[in-house]
Write an enzyme that holds these catalytic residues in place. Structure first.
Site, short mmCIF file in Angstrom:
data_model
loop_
_atom_site.label_atom_id
_atom_site.label_comp_id
_atom_site.label_asym_id
_atom_site.label_seq_id
_atom_site.Cartn_x
_atom_site.Cartn_y
_atom_site.Cartn_z
N HIS A 66 -15.04 48.26 86.07
CA HIS A 66 -14.87 48.74 87.81
C HIS A 66 -14.48 46.94 88.99
CE1 HIS A 66 -16.32 53.13 87.00
NE2 HIS A 66 -15.46 53.00 87.13
N LYS A 107 -17.24 65.94 89.27
CA LYS A 107 -16.67 65.52 88.62
C LYS A 107 -18.43 65.60 87.85
CE LYS A 107 -13.29 62.23 86.75
NZ LYS A 107 -13.35 60.21 86.79
N ARG A 124 -6.43 51.63 81.56
CA ARG A 124 -7.55 50.49 79.95
C ARG A 124 -6.04 50.99 78.45
NH1 ARG A 124 -11.68 54.19 82.14
NH2 ARG A 124 -10.42 55.24 83.14
N SER A 135 -16.97 55.19 82.66
CA SER A 135 -18.83 55.31 83.17
C SER A 135 -19.94 56.85 82.13
CB SER A 135 -19.03 55.79 84.91
OG SER A 135 -18.06 54.76 85.37
P1 ADP Z 1 -13.65 56.13 85.42
O1 ADP Z 1 -12.28 57.36 84.75
O2 ADP Z 1 -14.58 55.74 84.18
O3 ADP Z 1 -14.62 57.97 85.42
P2 ADP Z 1 -13.76 55.78 88.22
O4 ADP Z 1 -12.76 57.97 88.50
O5 ADP Z 1 -14.57 55.30 88.20
O6 ADP Z 1 -14.16 56.27 86.51
O7 ADP Z 1 -11.94 55.33 88.13
C1 ADP Z 1 -11.82 54.74 89.11
C2 ADP Z 1 -10.20 53.85 88.33
O8 ADP Z 1 -10.66 53.20 87.85
C3 ADP Z 1 -9.38 54.16 87.66
O9 ADP Z 1 -8.09 54.34 88.23
C4 ADP Z 1 -9.80 54.02 86.92
O10 ADP Z 1 -8.94 53.44 85.47
C5 ADP Z 1 -10.15 52.59 86.16
N1 ADP Z 1 -11.50 52.10 85.47
C6 ADP Z 1 -12.18 52.45 84.83
N2 ADP Z 1 -13.19 52.16 83.90
C7 ADP Z 1 -12.70 51.07 84.43
C8 ADP Z 1 -11.73 49.43 82.98
N3 ADP Z 1 -12.95 49.81 82.35
N4 ADP Z 1 -11.18 48.87 83.23
C9 ADP Z 1 -9.96 49.10 84.07
N5 ADP Z 1 -10.01 50.35 85.09
C10 ADP Z 1 -11.05 50.80 84.61
#
Ligand code: ADP
Length: 162
Positions: A20, A44, A93, A131
Site C-alpha cells: 500500500h 470484510k 498486483r 493484508s
Molecule cells: P487488500 O486488497 O490487500 O485487501 P485493500 O482493500 O486495503 O487491500 O486494497 C486497497 C487497494 O490497494 C487495492 O487497489 C489493492 O489492489 C491495492 N493493494 C493492496 N495490496 C497491494 C500491494 N501489495 N501492492 C499494490 N497494491 C496493493
C-alpha cells in the site's frame, strides 16, 4: 493558479502494508494531495477497528507530506464529490486483480463520469503481498518485518500475543 489535484486511495487497510505504502508514494508523485481513505464498511469483518487502521496508516505515512489519512463510509463517488477529488487510485498486483478492479472502475465512471480511476503497479517485490497474507503469517508467529512498517508489526504482535 490551478486548483489542487486531489486523489483518493480507498481500501480496507486492515492493516496497511508496504505494498500500500509503495502505491501511496507513487501517487503522491503525480497528485498534489493523496487521501488514503479507510473504508468503514464492515463487509470484510476486519481484524482492526477503523480507529486502529487510521492510526497505523497515519504513523506509517507520517513522512509523506502530501498524503493524508481519512475515513469514509457509503459510496466512494459520494465521498469523492464531497472532498473534491479528481481521481481514484487503485493498485494492480497481478492479472487476478484486473477483473474486479475493471468492473469497479466502470461502475464508478457511470456514477461519476468526471472521476478518473488510475491504476498503479507496485514494485515487483510487493506483487504477492496483501493484508490477509500478512495477518496469517503474524497469527502463527512468523516474521512480517519485510511486509509491513514497524508500527504495524508491533500492533500485530500485540493482537496475536506472539
Ligand atoms: P487488500 O486488497 O490487500 O485487501 P485493500 O482493500 O486495503 O487491500 O486494497 C486497497 C487497494 O490497494 C487495492 O487497489 C489493492 O489492489 C491495492 N493493494 C493492496 N495490496 C497491494 C500491494 N501489495 N501492492 C499494490 N497494491 C496493493
Amino acid at each position: 493558479m490551478r486548483a489542487q489535484r486531489k486523489a483518493i486511495y480507498p481500501g480496507t487497510f486492515d492493516p496497511i502494508t508496504n505494498g500500500h505504502i509503495d502505491i501511496v508514494r507513487r501517487a503522491t508523485a503525480i497528485f498534489d494531495q493523496v487521501i488514503v481513505a479507510v473504508t468503514t464498511n464492515p463487509a470484510k469483518s476486519p481484524l482492526f477497528t477503523v480507529e486502529e487502521r487510521l492510526e497505523m496508516a497515519r504513523q506509517a505515512l507520517a513522512d509523506i507530506d502530501n498524503a493524508v489519512v481519512d475515513r469514509f463510509e457509503g459510496l466512494l463517488v459520494d465521498y469523492a464529490r464531497r472532498v473534491g477529488a479528481v481521481a481514484v487510485i487503485r493498485g494492480l498486483r497481478a492479472v487476478s486483480d484486473f477483473e474486479m478492479e475493471f468492473q469497479m472502475a466502470l461502475v464508478n465512471r457511470k456514477l461519476y463520469p468526471d472521476l478518473v480511476t488510475v491504476f498503479l503497479m507496485p514494485n515487483e517485490k510487493y506483487t504477492y503481498l496483501n493484508s490477509t497474507v500478512v495477518k496469517e503469517v503474524a497469527r502463527f508467529g512468523g516474521n512480517v518485518s519485510c511486509f509491513v512498517p514497524e508500527v504495524v508489526e508491533r500492533k500485530l504482535k500485540e493482537r496475536f500475543g506472539t
